[in-house]
Design an enzyme around this catalytic site. Sequence first.
Site, short mmCIF file in Angstrom:
data_model
loop_
_atom_site.label_atom_id
_atom_site.label_comp_id
_atom_site.label_asym_id
_atom_site.label_seq_id
_atom_site.Cartn_x
_atom_site.Cartn_y
_atom_site.Cartn_z
N LEU C 72 -1.30 35.85 38.33
CA LEU C 72 -1.72 37.31 38.14
C LEU C 72 -3.08 37.64 37.90
O LEU C 72 -3.42 38.04 36.78
CB LEU C 72 -0.50 37.82 37.24
CG LEU C 72 -0.32 39.44 37.42
CD1 LEU C 72 0.92 39.68 36.46
CD2 LEU C 72 -1.28 40.25 37.39
N SER C 73 -4.04 37.40 38.80
CA SER C 73 -5.23 37.69 38.67
C SER C 73 -5.99 38.07 39.88
O SER C 73 -6.37 37.34 40.85
CB SER C 73 -5.91 36.70 38.04
OG SER C 73 -7.45 36.84 38.16
N GLU C 74 -6.21 39.54 39.98
CA GLU C 74 -7.01 39.91 41.13
C GLU C 74 -8.51 39.09 41.16
O GLU C 74 -8.92 39.11 42.39
CB GLU C 74 -6.92 41.51 41.04
CG GLU C 74 -5.83 42.14 41.55
CD GLU C 74 -4.71 41.91 40.31
OE1 GLU C 74 -5.10 41.77 39.14
OE2 GLU C 74 -3.72 42.16 40.50
N ASP C 99 -3.96 50.11 43.78
CA ASP C 99 -4.30 50.68 42.39
C ASP C 99 -4.68 49.33 41.50
O ASP C 99 -5.09 49.83 40.41
CB ASP C 99 -3.01 51.11 41.79
CG ASP C 99 -2.23 52.29 42.63
OD1 ASP C 99 -2.23 53.25 42.27
OD2 ASP C 99 -1.78 51.75 43.96
N PRO C 103 -9.18 45.29 38.86
CA PRO C 103 -9.50 43.92 38.06
C PRO C 103 -10.49 42.99 38.84
O PRO C 103 -11.15 42.21 38.49
CB PRO C 103 -8.40 43.44 37.84
CG PRO C 103 -7.39 44.55 37.79
CD PRO C 103 -7.99 45.25 38.88
N HIS C 143 0.79 53.56 41.36
CA HIS C 143 1.48 52.77 42.82
C HIS C 143 1.16 53.86 43.93
O HIS C 143 2.14 54.03 44.82
CB HIS C 143 2.90 52.39 42.57
CG HIS C 143 2.93 51.44 41.72
ND1 HIS C 143 3.11 51.82 40.42
CD2 HIS C 143 3.31 50.00 41.64
CE1 HIS C 143 3.59 50.60 39.66
NE2 HIS C 143 3.54 49.56 40.45
C1 LIG Z 1 -3.41 44.28 37.84
C2 LIG Z 1 -1.83 44.31 38.39
N1 LIG Z 1 -1.65 43.45 39.14
C3 LIG Z 1 -0.39 43.32 39.89
C4 LIG Z 1 0.44 44.07 39.56
C5 LIG Z 1 1.94 44.04 39.88
N2 LIG Z 1 3.03 43.47 39.07
C6 LIG Z 1 3.88 44.54 38.14
S1 LIG Z 1 4.84 43.66 37.01
C7 LIG Z 1 4.17 41.96 37.56
C8 LIG Z 1 4.30 40.84 37.04
C9 LIG Z 1 4.19 40.84 35.34
O1 LIG Z 1 4.80 39.90 34.87
P1 LIG Z 1 4.78 39.44 33.36
O2 LIG Z 1 3.45 39.67 32.80
O3 LIG Z 1 5.20 38.04 32.84
O4 LIG Z 1 5.77 40.57 32.78
P2 LIG Z 1 7.40 40.60 33.09
O5 LIG Z 1 7.53 41.42 33.86
O6 LIG Z 1 7.98 39.32 33.07
O7 LIG Z 1 7.87 41.26 31.76
C10 LIG Z 1 3.19 42.27 38.65
C11 LIG Z 1 2.47 41.06 39.32
C12 LIG Z 1 0.26 44.86 38.26
N3 LIG Z 1 0.87 45.88 37.78
N4 LIG Z 1 -0.85 45.10 37.82
#
Ligand SMILES: Cc1ncc(C[n+]2csc(CCOP(=O)(O)OP(=O)(O)O)c2C)c(N)n1
Lengths: 360, 360, 338, 338
Positions: C72-74, C99, C103, C143
């Site tokens: 999860l890293s843009e 949106d 990052p 979003h």
């Molecule tokens: C900067 C960013 N990139 C992508 C997303 C899309 N997104 C929403 S929730 C998520 C996963 C989050 O996982 P985690 O941090 O483990 O939290 P959990 O939902 O498992 O509680 C992603 C990729 C986002 N909200 N923000």
Amino acid sequence: MHVIREDGSLDPTLDPGLSIDQVVALYKAMLRTRIVDDRLEKLQRQGRIAFHVGSLGEEAAIIGAAAALRDRDWIVPCYREVGALLWRGYPLQRYVDHMYGNAGDPLRGRQMPDHTFSKSHRYLSVSAPIGTQIPHAVGVAMAAKKRGLDECVGVFFGDGATSSNDFHAAMNFAGVYEAPVLFLCRNNGFAISLRTEHQTAARTMAEKAAAYRVPAARIDGNDVLAVWRAVREGVQRATDGGGPTFIELMTYRLGGHSTSDDPSIYRSQSEVDSWRKADPLARLRKHIEQRDVWNDDLESDWRAICDAEVKECVLRAEEKPAPELRGMFTDVYAEQPWHLREQEAQCVGGPRAKDEGDES
Amino acid sequence: MHVIREDGSLDPTLDPGLSIDQVVALYKAMLRTRIVDDRLEKLQRQGRIAFHVGSLGEEAAIIGAAAALRDRDWIVPCYREVGALLWRGYPLQRYVDHMYGNAGDPLRGRQMPDHTFSKSHRYLSVSAPIGTQIPHAVGVAMAAKKRGLDECVGVFFGDGATSSNDFHAAMNFAGVYEAPVLFLCRNNGFAISLRTEHQTAARTMAEKAAAYRVPAARIDGNDVLAVWRAVREGVQRATDGGGPTFIELMTYRLGGHSTSDDPSIYRSQSEVDSWRKADPLARLRKHIEQRDVWNDDLESDWRAICDAEVKECVLRAEEKPAPELRGMFTDVYAEQPWHLREQEAQCVGGPRAKDEGDES
Amino acid sequence: MRRRAPRQRRGGRVVTRMNLVQAINSGLRGAMQQDENVLLMGEDIGRLGGVFRVTQGLREEFGEDRVLDTPLSETGILGTAIGMALHGLRPVSEIQFADFIYPGFDQLVNEAAKYRYRTAGEFHVPMVVRTPYGGGIRGGQYHSQSPEALFIHTAGLKVVCPSNPYDAKGLLIEAIHDDDPVLFFEPKRVYRAVKMDVPDEAYTVPLGEAKVVRPGEHVTCVAWGAMLYEAFTAAEEVAKQGVDVEVIDLRTLWPLDVEAIVSSVEKTSRVVIVHEAPRTCGFGSELVALITERAFLHLEAPPVRVTGWDTPFPLTHEREYLPLAHRITPALLESARY
Amino acid sequence: MRRRAPRQRRGGRVVTRMNLVQAINSGLRGAMQQDENVLLMGEDIGRLGGVFRVTQGLREEFGEDRVLDTPLSETGILGTAIGMALHGLRPVSEIQFADFIYPGFDQLVNEAAKYRYRTAGEFHVPMVVRTPYGGGIRGGQYHSQSPEALFIHTAGLKVVCPSNPYDAKGLLIEAIHDDDPVLFFEPKRVYRAVKMDVPDEAYTVPLGEAKVVRPGEHVTCVAWGAMLYEAFTAAEEVAKQGVDVEVIDLRTLWPLDVEAIVSSVEKTSRVVIVHEAPRTCGFGSELVALITERAFLHLEAPPVRVTGWDTPFPLTHEREYLPLAHRITPALLESARY
Ligand SMILES: Cc1ncc(C[n+]2csc(CCOP(=O)(O)OP(=O)(O)O)c2C)c(N)n1
Ligand SMILES: Cc1ncc(C[n+]2csc(CCOP(=O)(O)OP(=O)(O)O)c2C)c(N)n1
Ligand SMILES: [Mg+2]
Ligand SMILES: [Mg+2]
């Protein structure tokens, strides 16, 4: 880990076994880098070039690492590693032309001094924003791996860069994708004025690698053979499919951050003096003198050769005109779009600034 | 570390010594959170609300941590911790109104469901971008410290968020400035579809804390007393001037990522079933039943109370109108500038969309 | 695609009825078949097939080495993509929502955009960044954003925004072939709303060419992405009142097809510009500036912008935030009657 | 300040001759004396006093708890500043060069800008982000950028750009008092180039008010920051040819003093806008759009933009990149003679 001991001898258990010619070549490259640095700093003080960021005191970390990488491996630099590019045979004239931003500058006068690159030397482009090159290096390594190439990547950055977004992302991706990349962290004690111990609460930079399960080593970066050895081990791991390695190269920035800096504001001369005793050049020289392949005569001959070479390059650079004005409008895209065609025409056909190129 | 053992008894060496009333209160809060979650998920499936992100299976991590923080401490949430806000006494009606984005929504219909906040409950605002709240938490903690307040901050985030820029920066700043902050990493196994083991090569999230010299613990996040104990220790450290603590709360997301998700694409039912056996509610219930303070009757009474409460809130929420249209134009700045005054007039005085509020 | 879509031959080409999601999927597949150096990366794009299912089936077809489920890293996605692009690959990154591009913003504006310039063309960065943008799915502040102007302002980037399945596939393949970094904005409101016959084979639609989707005499209306349909609806609406609107779909936002716009305005003398992004410093302001500079003496009315308001994107009232047909219609009439 | 600056009394106020660096330093000191919740943070701002010495002496005066030498992370600087602002402090962050703001861009546009809106005013973020911007010091691509348009496009941010020491100090103190996040762009080309008498005491200059720095009848010229001087020089130049230019210093870029501009253009019917940032989607395009919308029937000539070119900022030819007087002069003449 010390390979070159205090007394100039090598620790036989750690000696990476370079030929004596190779060792002398390292010394000569380090000295040449220092001579070039010195000269550029003077030129800046004389107002003949605008800026320079040097590597005084960090030559072993830079040249040692460059030498341990293979020709086919990529170097992804920060701004302080031009020594590594010169080691790979980049023409000094081209570098000096770049420092002048003249018509011979491969950058066409588009960037500040010391922002070099060379595809044929497998040396990516220096960027000013700290840390941005680190994920590039991981991407290059991932591409090499995907394409089945026997290549790895060495990426240089400073202690300060470990705080950047890019460091974190790059280390994590390298760990996840087992990218054949070496993270070469020059810990020179400072990020401009900020001491490493205020950059992070971690005691070492190497500790950070564990967060990404990247194997790490912490090396005396002023011991060129220790650097060589650690980097070559990393190359081995990378090419054996073992993925990334993080190497912290402990060194000290003897000069200012750049010619714009005044380090006396934030550190004492006595501190600098004490680090001068750990000068990587002096250390290696002691060793090669002990082995009877170097002496005062060879030293002054080599200095004279390097001095003359730089002088000649500077002379030529100063004769060259500024790069073409229209060069400001190319290479934004592969093909010039209409709006840049128009703007080029407006600019080139338009009025000139009174003292163009002479802004103070 | 297990406080509540398999058989429902407590490990006396680890028991944090909560009163039985406190323990029952934890259970009731966890169950209430689940009932609210269930109901909201149904409402979403019926198309009555647009979206919900729930905490099924993670209630112990959330409520346990919230309970271990003191009233004066700040909670900086991710999007999955509304249970913590309800624990602090936030009115359920206000939350349900927010879920409907109606005129009672404290957010004035400006954000997706589950983006709550409450200054009086010392609960910062949920943001959708992952990780951004983590440096906020560190900043709040730094402010509390500078102002000499006896407060600390608990910040929630997921395993996925450890890859974000913000995590890295926040951990580093917390280490450097010894901020009184607790990093509460809910490791629920997934970032949407990505398993934690692909998020990073590190074996645990707690390993990451060492990179910043932040003390870390890894806790069974389905054991509410283990969570309470670890978090209270962190509060102690923070308020004793010992700086930050990182706590990895090992749990499992039993539901989908959100109501928009279809987890069957990326995980098996049997995996989910096996985790259901570790349900934090069942675990705690076993304990309180063993201590004779809970039984089927109490369970169904409490369920009935919660159900009725939610039902009532939903009823009321559905009666409320949409928030005022002109509310779209306030709170961009402290004072409304000319351009928003103009735009508000254009919008409010202009033509209406045919089925405003009814976009599909 | 779970259900098999209706497929037929059309002038020698096999075409299938596809929505925008399917057409983009088909474009990705086509580009990946053409060139093994094309590789996809992004959050949840592999096993899950993307949160909008745009990449569905591609990991199965091309393997996990070519469809990377990233952390999860843009910053990581865009930063490593640049490195890959520098070393012979053609990465296509997905940013899950526009949106969330910020990052990784630094990597785009300071690195991807400037790499060719600062190496005088020795290196270049052939990468595509796909991202769903815009409102219409009740996504609220995070979003729904339309950040195209930020990238148009950045020299060195190209910005594309298709409105329909056919263009989307062709523009995407062209963007992947392109040697410069391209931002590819996908109107998520259109994802499943529009179907068209789309050739199964790979084809390209050139970048930098706008399309007149409705010729007209009285007012020019410029739009792109999801708002194109609103512009079109409004044009049909005002046609009943005798106002004949020329609707232009930009398709590529930058480099702009300025000729198409200017020549239309030279004809109509009036222009209405529609976009979802906030008005101030949105791309509409640039279009007004260009038109005013280039067609000043032709203008019979001030160019009009119908846009998102200068607030964060709201939720409940998103249909009043968006510049939908009900707001475009009066603007067209006013312009025509000015 | 190493040497003591000349100081004198002026109408009851003690004034000192200061350059821009000194005036900003004095503004920071004044705000910190007024309110102990004001705190500075940034890279090298403490021991070193900042790479431009803007914060020199402040760490010694106010202690390391109020002047934080931060790690090298714009995300950290801006992200923690938001947290501090949420909890009673008024952080003033320095970003060493505007070019380096992007790693923290997300925190500004998605967080600082939207926090008030998404909490309906329950929370707010009173922070100031100071950053040197623009060309003129041979800084090349990464020490010369002017990214103001990106922040003007973002609803919820205020953007200030002083051109002289007096305004700088007053605007800065006002920005620190302001309850919204303010981007404060400092024209580094002016840092040591201009001196003025500046009151020693703290005072404010209101945000949102432009200033007519040279009244004129024939053409309006709008500029800010370092380019104000170029606009002024060009105005003096064309005055010799009988063209009387009204020069407006915006001072606050957003929210804009639209009245000042429109009423000037209503008078002159002609306008030239000058900025360093690349032309496309620069703030100039918004100004053209606003003027065209509001003063259409007054315009006798198309609004003209004299700006940086649509390339990355170059080095050697920076004086041909910048919209200096030699480029403004012909634009003013052309506009006047249109
Ligand atoms: C900067 C960013 N990139 C992508 C997303 C899309 N997104 C929403 S929730 C998520 C996963 C989050 O996982 P985690 O941090 O483990 O939290 P959990 O939902 O498992 O509680 C992603 C990729 C986002 N909200 N923000
Ligand atoms: C993103 C970013 N922020 C700030 C700067 C300004 N800056 C230039 S060099 C530097 C310090 C870098 O320190 P380090 O990484 O240790 O490298 P060193 O110069 O010591 O080799 C800073 C803060 C920058 N170039 N980029
Ligand atoms: Mg350093
Ligand atoms: Mg998770």
